[in-house]
Write a protein that holds these residues in place. Structure first.
Motif, PDB file in Angstrom:
ATOM      1  N   GLU A  31      -1.515 -67.698   5.555  1.00  0.00           N
ATOM      2  CA  GLU A  31      -1.819 -68.266   7.297  1.00  0.00           C
ATOM      3  C   GLU A  31      -3.375 -68.359   7.151  1.00  0.00           C
ATOM      4  N   THR A  32      -3.845 -67.212   6.805  1.00  0.00           N
ATOM      5  CA  THR A  32      -5.359 -66.952   6.870  1.00  0.00           C
ATOM      6  C   THR A  32      -6.103 -68.026   6.231  1.00  0.00           C
ATOM      7  N   ARG A  33      -5.348 -68.692   5.011  1.00  0.00           N
ATOM      8  CA  ARG A  33      -6.178 -69.450   4.132  1.00  0.00           C
ATOM      9  C   ARG A  33      -5.988 -70.911   4.495  1.00  0.00           C
ATOM     10  N   GLY A  34      -5.221 -71.010   5.658  1.00  0.00           N
ATOM     11  CA  GLY A  34      -4.731 -72.615   6.077  1.00  0.00           C
ATOM     12  C   GLY A  34      -3.364 -72.896   5.725  1.00  0.00           C
ATOM     13  N   ASP A 205      -7.308 -74.875  -1.835  1.00  0.00           N
ATOM     14  CA  ASP A 205      -7.839 -74.456  -3.273  1.00  0.00           C
ATOM     15  C   ASP A 205      -6.972 -73.830  -4.081  1.00  0.00           C
ATOM     16  N   TRP A 206      -7.110 -73.511  -5.440  1.00  0.00           N
ATOM     17  CA  TRP A 206      -5.915 -73.041  -6.254  1.00  0.00           C
ATOM     18  C   TRP A 206      -5.603 -71.790  -6.145  1.00  0.00           C
ATOM     19  N   LEU A 207      -6.485 -70.916  -5.314  1.00  0.00           N
ATOM     20  CA  LEU A 207      -5.883 -69.609  -4.977  1.00  0.00           C
ATOM     21  C   LEU A 207      -4.802 -69.617  -3.663  1.00  0.00           C
ATOM     22  N   THR A 208      -5.044 -70.512  -2.975  1.00  0.00           N
ATOM     23  CA  THR A 208      -4.169 -70.636  -1.919  1.00  0.00           C
ATOM     24  C   THR A 208      -2.682 -71.110  -2.539  1.00  0.00           C
ATOM     25  N   TRP A 209      -2.881 -72.165  -3.486  1.00  0.00           N
ATOM     26  CA  TRP A 209      -1.451 -72.768  -4.181  1.00  0.00           C
ATOM     27  C   TRP A 209      -0.959 -71.600  -4.793  1.00  0.00           C
ATOM     28  N   ALA A 210      -1.760 -70.597  -5.428  1.00  0.00           N
ATOM     29  CA  ALA A 210      -1.089 -69.565  -6.162  1.00  0.00           C
ATOM     30  C   ALA A 210      -0.388 -68.899  -5.131  1.00  0.00           C
ATOM     31  N   ASN A 211      -1.031 -68.265  -4.174  1.00  0.00           N
ATOM     32  CA  ASN A 211      -0.497 -67.529  -3.167  1.00  0.00           C
ATOM     33  C   ASN A 211       0.941 -68.228  -2.775  1.00  0.00           C
ATOM     34  N   LEU A 212       1.001 -69.212  -2.500  1.00  0.00           N
ATOM     35  CA  LEU A 212       2.229 -69.982  -2.171  1.00  0.00           C
ATOM     36  C   LEU A 212       3.399 -69.885  -3.038  1.00  0.00           C
ATOM     37  N   VAL A 213       2.731 -70.045  -4.153  1.00  0.00           N
ATOM     38  CA  VAL A 213       3.871 -69.767  -5.346  1.00  0.00           C
ATOM     39  C   VAL A 213       4.323 -68.408  -5.429  1.00  0.00           C
TER      40      VAL A 213
END
Length: 298
Positions: A31-34, A205-213
């Motif tokens: 959530e902090t990453r959008g 960004d890729w870090l947020t996508w990795a976070n979601l996965v």
């Protein structure tokens, strides 16, 4: 040996709580990453599916996913979907430690629902434990304080209520394999979550996508560990391990968000925990008495 199974159950429950606490921290971090609430819920369910399917394939086999209890799975899934909204919402609205502490009220709500919905007999001892538990809730929430918003406390309590409702719904599906129940929960809720997510698709960004996965994968592993713990040892034995979640929430809150629990949380949490442990112990004792009475009748 029976003792080995209990130790295995305790270890698996501790592992499950670690995974689920990590998932909550990742939800708050996303959530902090959008990332939005529907987005985190969508990837929680979608990315858990491969984990669950692998677990089922390695155990009872994919054929076990067939069910004649579709209506029961649908009911459980809809209750679980609303519960997930409140659970994730509490994580987003509250500090991690406080959101976790409100989850400890599940045994309290289970007692209330058992008495009001299932018409189960509830003695003065358990009612006293319920009242003590809600005193603990008032201590933690400190009505009117700024650290724990009143709406956030409400969402946290509703999350615990729906966890208790899910437990009642699962009673109707207790003859179904655990992997089957988890699979249908993910599958049946995905279309509803995907519809909400379709109106709020975002780029990251890729870090947020990795976070979601990671939210989905860690959440899936947590569900599997919970299931395995329940099979290895009685629920009443392993439930006390759930309170280790407060330690993980404190660590993640401090490391990731620079937030520590308030002094009143450390005062109220033990009150809620003591109430929940008494209720669980009382249920376990009454269950053993019923079994003993049935044996004596035979």
């Amino acid at each position: 040996m029976p003792g080995d199974r209990i130790l295995t159950g305790l270890a698996l429950r501790l592992l499950a709580i670690f995974f689920l606490s990590t998932m909550s921290a990742l939800v708050k971090l996303a959530e902090t990453r959008g990332a939005s609430l529907p987005e985190t819920m969508f990837y929680r369910q979608l990315c858990a599916l491969p984990i669950v399917l692998g677990f089922v394939a390695a155990g009872p086999g994919l054929r076990s996913l067939r069910t004649t209890r579709f209506k029961g799975h649908l009911t459980r899934s809809m209750i679980g979907l609303v519960g997930m909204v409140f659970t994730f919402g509490a994580v987003l609205l509250l500090p991690l430690a406080e959101a976790t502490t409100f989850q400890f009220t599940v045994p309290i709500f289970a007692t209330l629902l058992g008495a009001l919905v299932l018409r189960e007999r509830t003695g003065w001892q358990r009612w006293s434990a319920v009242l003590v538990g809600f005193v603990g809730v008032l201590v933690v929430s400190q009505p009117g304080s700024s650290h724990v918003p009143l709406f956030g406390a409400f969402v946290g309590l509703m999350a615990a209520l729906f966890v208790a409702l899910v437990a009642i719904a699962l009673r109707q599906l207790r003859d179904e394999p655990a992997g089957t129940t988890v699979f249908w929960f993910s599958t049946l809720t995905l279309p509803f979550i995907a519809t909400a997510y379709a109106f709020d698709i975002r780029s990251h960004d890729w870090l947020t996508w990795a976070n979601l996965v990671a939210i989905g994968m860690v959440g899936g592993m947590g569900q599997i560990a919970l299931t395995a713990a329940s099979r290895a040892a009685p629920v009443a034995v392993v439930v006390p391990m759930d309170y280790s979640g407060l330690l993980w929430a404190t660590v993640y809150g401090w490391l990731l968000f620079g937030v520590l629990p308030t002094p009143m949380t450390w005062v109220g949490a033990p009150i809620i925990i003591a109430s929940g442990l008494f209720i669980v112990w009382r249920e376990h004792r009454l269950g053993r008495q019923k079994v003993r009475a049935m044996v004596e009748e035979d």
